[in-house]
Scaffold this motif. Structure first.
Motif, PDB file in Angstrom:
ATOM      1  N   THR A  95       0.840  -1.190   0.000  1.00 17.97           N
ATOM      2  CA  THR A  95       0.000   0.000   0.000  1.00 17.97           C
ATOM      3  C   THR A  95       0.873   1.237   0.000  1.00 17.97           C
ATOM      4  O   THR A  95       1.825   1.342   0.774  1.00 17.97           O
ATOM      5  CB  THR A  95      -0.913   0.012   1.243  1.00 17.97           C
ATOM      6  N   LEU A  96       0.549   2.162  -0.887  1.00 19.58           N
ATOM      7  CA  LEU A  96       1.261   3.426  -0.940  1.00 19.58           C
ATOM      8  C   LEU A  96       0.558   4.412  -0.014  1.00 19.58           C
ATOM      9  O   LEU A  96      -0.609   4.755  -0.229  1.00 19.58           O
ATOM     10  CB  LEU A  96       1.283   3.952  -2.376  1.00 19.58           C
ATOM     11  N   ARG A  97       1.273   4.858   1.021  1.00 13.96           N
ATOM     12  CA  ARG A  97       0.666   5.714   2.047  1.00 13.96           C
ATOM     13  C   ARG A  97       1.183   7.143   1.917  1.00 13.96           C
ATOM     14  O   ARG A  97       2.246   7.400   1.349  1.00 13.96           O
ATOM     15  CB  ARG A  97       0.959   5.159   3.435  1.00 13.96           C
ATOM     16  N   SER A  98       0.424   8.050   2.515  1.00 15.06           N
ATOM     17  CA  SER A  98       0.761   9.470   2.385  1.00 15.06           C
ATOM     18  C   SER A  98       2.072   9.827   3.070  1.00 15.06           C
ATOM     19  O   SER A  98       2.699  10.831   2.717  1.00 15.06           O
ATOM     20  CB  SER A  98      -0.378  10.325   2.963  1.00 15.06           C
ATOM     21  N   ASN A  99       2.501   9.027   4.056  1.00 18.52           N
ATOM     22  CA  ASN A  99       3.770   9.302   4.734  1.00 18.52           C
ATOM     23  C   ASN A  99       4.924   8.489   4.156  1.00 18.52           C
ATOM     24  O   ASN A  99       5.974   8.349   4.783  1.00 18.52           O
ATOM     25  CB  ASN A  99       3.647   9.020   6.231  1.00 18.52           C
ATOM     26  N   SER A 100       4.746   7.964   2.964  1.00 18.38           N
ATOM     27  CA  SER A 100       5.782   7.149   2.343  1.00 18.38           C
ATOM     28  C   SER A 100       7.042   7.971   2.117  1.00 18.38           C
ATOM     29  O   SER A 100       6.991   9.154   1.742  1.00 18.38           O
ATOM     30  CB  SER A 100       5.272   6.580   1.015  1.00 18.38           C
ATOM     31  N   SER A 101       8.188   7.327   2.335  1.00 18.64           N
ATOM     32  CA  SER A 101       9.474   7.996   2.099  1.00 18.64           C
ATOM     33  C   SER A 101       9.689   8.324   0.631  1.00 18.64           C
ATOM     34  O   SER A 101      10.575   9.112   0.288  1.00 18.64           O
ATOM     35  CB  SER A 101      10.614   7.108   2.609  1.00 18.64           C
ATOM     36  N   LEU A 102       8.870   7.747  -0.263  1.00 13.33           N
ATOM     37  CA  LEU A 102       8.969   8.075  -1.691  1.00 13.33           C
ATOM     38  C   LEU A 102       8.825   9.574  -1.920  1.00 13.33           C
ATOM     39  O   LEU A 102       9.489  10.150  -2.801  1.00 13.33           O
ATOM     40  CB  LEU A 102       7.892   7.307  -2.467  1.00 13.33           C
ATOM     41  N   PHE A 103       7.988  10.219  -1.108  1.00 15.10           N
ATOM     42  CA  PHE A 103       7.691  11.635  -1.329  1.00 15.10           C
ATOM     43  C   PHE A 103       8.816  12.551  -0.833  1.00 15.10           C
ATOM     44  O   PHE A 103       8.695  13.782  -0.921  1.00 15.10           O
ATOM     45  CB  PHE A 103       6.364  11.997  -0.670  1.00 15.10           C
ATOM     46  N   ALA A 104       9.888  11.943  -0.320  1.00 14.71           N
ATOM     47  CA  ALA A 104      11.063  12.737   0.053  1.00 14.71           C
ATOM     48  C   ALA A 104      11.961  13.012  -1.148  1.00 14.71           C
ATOM     49  O   ALA A 104      12.878  13.830  -1.065  1.00 14.71           O
ATOM     50  CB  ALA A 104      11.851  12.013   1.140  1.00 14.71           C
ATOM     51  N   LEU A 105      11.698  12.359  -2.267  1.00 17.59           N
ATOM     52  CA  LEU A 105      12.531  12.513  -3.467  1.00 17.59           C
ATOM     53  C   LEU A 105      11.996  13.668  -4.306  1.00 17.59           C
ATOM     54  O   LEU A 105      11.455  13.496  -5.402  1.00 17.59           O
ATOM     55  CB  LEU A 105      12.544  11.211  -4.261  1.00 17.59           C
TER      56      LEU A 105
END
Length: 1054
Positions: A95-105
């Motif tokens: 599940t892709l969540r809103s606090n995923s570290s992906l959004f740090a990129l």
């Protein structure tokens, strides 16, 4: 001088070295971003049971290594920021969540998550943090929900692909993403740099097609396949100057083509399954660069335009499944670049010589439907590269011998022809080392098949032929083996269990018998089994539980004798269970241990001998169920409540008791609810008539439900059938029935309803069946309120009530659906649809008979057992399609009108137990369809007509008419002249002025005064206002009618 040159060289070299130092030291990814990637990796898992073709990129992601060396990761050579992330085809699950570290990129320029499984995660608005993003691909990744408006904040996007996110299984796909009106509007306005946009299989039903007018002229690709787009697509989209590829396949809009200024750049156009409805425009030839053209299933008409010859770069041409006519034009062979041609399933005429296509040396796929001149002796080596050949519906009567010359053939389709006899020996050598797909279904091929010679065969379809003998064993490579609707006999050989690649096995409607092999459970890849309509016996193999991929099991219409295999309900992958029409018996036990939510969509167990109470635990776990059929068993106890997702629910003909629980109203997706013939009692929940705007068919017939019908029918409901007959309903009809504008069948027969005739139902525009029989409706049937009241009515049954007053002539005059003779052409059509068949109880030929299906051409009127008076109108003869007419057991009088002889479709006529006088019209003997006649208990006189159908009627058809004589009665007729009744004169001329009312008015004039009578006759005969006069006469009542008759007789005698 040389010194200065050397010094300059060293200076330049040192400068380059200095400039290169930051580059070399900045190659390492920033640690914070590497950690973010590793954290993102930890939040997901890698599927182990998926396709082996997955690219397992994340296995290269190792802590301590520079992330620029990781697969799928691209770093900026100067800054070290991660600017590209490609994790497509990586078998990711989670599940892709809103606090995923992906959004740090934050520095990403490109993000590709396509072909993974994000478990119905939403597309998150946090994606807007990627302000530098140029490419975003989230296709085929199982995202769910609304496309967020925040996507349109990514103003630098050049490519956006959100396509093909869906809920999927082996049987169907459901759209799981939706883009709203405002979301698409802002997206088009803000993303001005966008060049490629793919929204395939996203629900865009709320998006007006006018928004497509705002697309940037820079667009090169637009995909919106199966998006539920509606309306009319304006022609400007075909004029975008840089457009290369346009794919709008399978939507609900219509297309308007531009007359000129087509895009010169377009290379691929796909509009298949779009309603174009008309001819292919000549201007399509302006697409000079077009390479692929798909216009399949577009209801195109006319001939193929000659201008198509200008599309010299065309490699793919698909015009299949249209209504194109004329000859296939010879210019097609001038399009020498063609590799794939599909002209199949149209209405082309003439005989085509396949040899003319020999110039198409690059042809790989050729599909055609037209009568062929195969020129067998000159066809060899005509298509040296051909891999796919489809000749469906070409009127072939034998296997074309030129097939033997197709050395590269992989797919062969000869379906829907007239090929007879046995398969010739030479055919087994066709494509012997290459054929992978063979379809010879829907022919007349006979004989047996020993074995298949094609070692590479993947799909074979032998269905709908006359094959016989033992079932052939397919080669070990086979994936789909279909042999339905043949005459194969014997047992399924156990050797079929060695075909380990088999996924789909369809053997329905043969003469196979014995037991179902236990070894089928060894076929780990088996996903679909259809063994229905054979003669299999014994038990259902428990080994099938081992088929981990099994999605469909259909063993219906056999002789399987077993207890219910509850293990099927716990199978994780099953989508369809069809066990109906067998001998399954006993109770269904509740699950022994908790089991995972079921994927089941269709559940059929009707027509068995199952009993006891349905365990509610199963329905609680069936979160996707669409169709439930528990009918024709012995289930007891309270009504099982289906899951909220259920669309079709049948539980008829059981022993279910108790009240209808209001919990049934939670199933808001229901289209069909059939609980007929049970022991349900109590009152109905008030929500039942308004809980679902999707409900089409409601059947509660033959229960013990009492009280009033719920008063609230939802506005804009879609109800087509309401059958509440044979219960104990009371009171009046709810006026909210007027909300049921799609209602076709209303059956309230055999209840205790007490009301006057609901004439307001006549405003329902589609009502075809109205049954109010055996209630306590009372009073006069007043004149219609609307000009077209009940105009679609085909079955009109008011029998066994307390209705009185004049016969409702004014309604009979408006039954226009009964005035036209609709002949059955082709297959008979029945009321209902593919999921539900309407039925109705009628009194036919003196017997109560349930029509389990209602032919759309069936018509009948039954007003029997009331207190109607007056005469039968001459207008009755206009109901030319009438099958049955029953006016028995009333107080009708007068003469049987001569116009009844116009009812040429009439099969039964019952006028018994009335007060008819005069003779039986001789013309009735000419009604060839009349098989039942009852004129007993009247005051008819004279000889019974002879000939044709009248020679078949027995004496009880004419009993208790003391002055009737002749066959089949015992009383013979004498030669004494009979009294000629006054109306005989009228009957000889009754067609001259068109109706009963005109003569009624004239006779009244003779009795009441010449001036008034002539004036009234002039109004009627001049203006033809039948309704006005009908209302006037009916309001006077039955007593006034008798007075008019006496006056008329006195007038005549003078």
């Amino acid at each position: 001088m040389e010194f200065y040159r050397s010094l300059c060289f060293l200076f330049c070299l040192s400068r380059q070295l200095l400039l290169s130092l930051p580059f070399s030291t900045a190659q390492l990814c920033r640690p914070v971003q590497s950690d973010a990637l590793l954290q993102f990796n930890d939040s997901l898992t890698v599927e182990t049971d998926t396709d082996s073709d997955c690219d397992r990129k994340l296995t290269t992601w190792k802590n301590g290594l520079d992330c620029s060396s990781w697969d799928g990761v691209t770093c900026d050579n100067v800054t070290g920021n991660i600017i590209g992330l490609d994790l497509s085809y990586s078998c990711l699950q989670g599940t892709l969540r809103s606090n995923s570290s992906l959004f740090a990129l934050h520095h990403l320029h490109s993000l590709n998550l396509a072909f993974n499984n994000f478990r119905t995660s939403p597309i998150l608005p946090e994606l807007s943090v990627f302000a530098e993003l140029r490419h975003l691909n989230l296709s085929y990744s199982n995202f769910l929900g609304l496309v967020p408006v925040e996507i349109s904040f990514l103003s630098k996007l050049v490519l956006l692909d959100l396509s093909w996110n869906y809920k999927h299984n082996d049987l169907l796909l459901e759209q799981s993403l939706k883009i709203e009106n405002i979301g698409f509007k802002i997206l088009v306005q803000n993303l001005t740099e966008l060049r490629e946009l793919n929204l395939d299989f996203i629900d865009m039903s709320d998006v007006p097609l006018s928004y497509f007018m705002n697309l940037s002229s820079s667009f090169t690709f637009l995909g919106a396949v199966v998006c539920k787009l509606q309306g009319e697509l304006l022609p400007n989209i075909f004029c975008l100057p840089n457009l290369l590829d346009l794919d709008l396949e399978d939507n609900d809009f219509t297309v308007s083509f531009p007359k000129s200024n087509w895009s010169k750049s377009l290379e691929s156009l796909t509009l298949s399954f779009i309603s174009i409805s008309g001819k292919i425009p000549d201007s399509i030839s302006e697409f000079k660069n077009l390479k692929t053209l798909y216009l399949s299933n577009c209801t195109l008409t006319g001939s193929i335009p000659l201008s198509l010859v200008n599309l010299t770069k065309l490699t793919t041409l698909d015009l299949s499944r249209n209504e194109l006519t004329g000859h296939i034009p010879s210019f097609v062979v001038k399009l020498e670049q063609l590799m794939d041609v599909d002209l199949s399933l149209n209405n082309f005429i003439g005989v085509l010589d396949l040899g003319v296509f020999s110039t198409l040396k690059n042809l790989l796929a050729f599909r055609l439907t037209v009568e062929l001149n195969l020129m067998y002796n000159s066809m060899n080596h005509t298509f040296p590269k051909l891999e796919t050949l489809a000749l469906p519906s070409c009127n072939l009567t034998e296997f074309p011998p030129f097939l033997n010359s197709l050395k590269m053939l992989r797919e062969l389709d000869l379906s829907k022809n007239k090929i007879g006899c046995q398969i010739p020996r030479w055919f087994w050598d066709v494509g012997k080392g290459t054929v992978q797909s063979l379809d010879i279904s829907s022919n007349l091929i006979e004989g047996g098949i020993q074995q298949f010679p094609w070692k590479e065969l993947i799909i074979v379809d032998l269905s709908h032929n006359l094959f016989q003998g033992p079932l052939p064993i397919p080669p070990l490579s086979i994936v789909a083996f279909w042999a339905t609707d043949n005459r194969f006999s014997g047992e399924i050989p156990s050797s079929i269990c060695k075909v380990s690649s088999l996924k789909s096995l369809r053997l329905a409607r043969n003469n196979l018998f014995g037991s179902i092999p236990q070894c089928l459970g060894n076929l780990a890849n088996l996903s679909r089994i259809d063994l229905s309509a054979n003669k299999f016996e014994g038990t259902l193999p428990r080994s099938l539980d081992s088929c981990a991929s099994l999605a469909m099991l259909n063993v219906s219409h056999n002789r399987i004798n077993d207890t219910f295999p509850k293990w099927l309900l716990e199978a994780p992958s099953l989508l369809v269970i069809a066990l109906q029409f067998n001998e399954f018996h006993g109770q269904i036990d509740p699950p022994t241990v908790p089991f995972h939510p079921s994927m089941l969509y269709y559940f059929y167990i009707s027509n068995n001998n199952l009993g006891g109470q349905w365990p509610e635990e199963y329905f609680l776990r069936m979160l996707n169920l669409w169709m439930v059929d528990l009918s024709n068993n012995r289930f007891e106890g309270p009504l099982p409540i289906p899951p909220p997702t259920t669309r079709l629910y049948f539980s008829a003909n059981n022993k279910i008791s108790g009240k209808v629980s209001p919990l049934i109203c939670n199933a808001t997706e229901l289209r069909v609810l059939d609980l007929s013939n049970n022991s349900l009692m109590g009152t109905l929940p008030e929500c039942l008539m308004s809980f679902s705007k999707n409900l089409l068919f409601l059947n509660l017939r033959m229960n013990m439900i009492h009280g009033v019908i719920p008063r609230k029918f939802a506005e804009d409901n879609k109800l087509r059938t309401i059958d509440l007959s044979r219960n104990r309903f009371e009171g009046s009809l709810p006026r909210s029935l007027l909300h049921c504008e799609n209602l076709e069948v209303l059956d309230l027969g055999n209840n205790r309803m007490e009301d006057t005739f609901p004439d307001w139902l006549g405003t329902l525009p589609k009502l075809q069946v109205l049954v109010l029989r055996s209630n306590m409706f009372h009073g006069f049937v007043s004149s219609p309120r609307e000009a077209r009241s009940f105009s679609k009515l085909r079955i009109f049954d008011l029998s066994n009530n307390n209705l009185s007053g004049p016969l409702p002539v004014s309604y009979i005059m408006k039954l226009t659906a009964m005035m036209y003779q609709d002949k059955i052409q082709g297959k008979p059509q029945y009321m209902g649809d593919g999921n539900y068949q309407d039925s109705v109880m009628v009194t036919m030929k003196g017997l109560e008979i349930r029509l389990v299906k209602i032919l759309t051409v069936f018509t009948s009127i039954d007003l029997s057992s009331n207190h109607f008076g007056g005469e039968i109108p001459l207008y009755i003869g206009n109901l030319k399609s009438l099958k049955g007419l029953n006016f028995s057991h009333n107080n009708l009088m007068g003469y049987i009108p001569l116009s009844t002889s116009n009812l040429t479709e009439l099969e039964w006529l019952d006028l018994s137990s009335n007060k008819f006088i005069g003779s039986i019209p001789q013309e009735l003997a000419d009604l060839m369809s009349l098989t039942f006649l009852n004129l007993s208990e009247n005051q008819l006189i004279g000889p019974i007509p002879r000939g044709r159908q009248f020679n078949t009627f027995k004496s009880d058809s004419f009993a208790m008419n003391p002055r009737l004589c002749g066959f089949p009665l015992s009383e013979t007729c004498t030669n004494n002249p009979r009294e000629i009744p006054p109306v005989t004169i009228l009957r000889e001329n009754d067609t001259e002025h068109g109706g009963w009312f005109e003569w009624r008015a004239i006779l009244m004039g003779y009795g009441c005064g010449t001036v008034g009578g002539v004036s009234l006759a002039y109004v009627v005969l001049g203006s033809r206002k039948f309704e006005w006069l009908a209302g006037l006469l009916e309001r006077k009542g039955a007593n006034m009618r008798k007075k008019w008759r006496r006056n008329a007789c006195r007038s005549y005698q003078r």
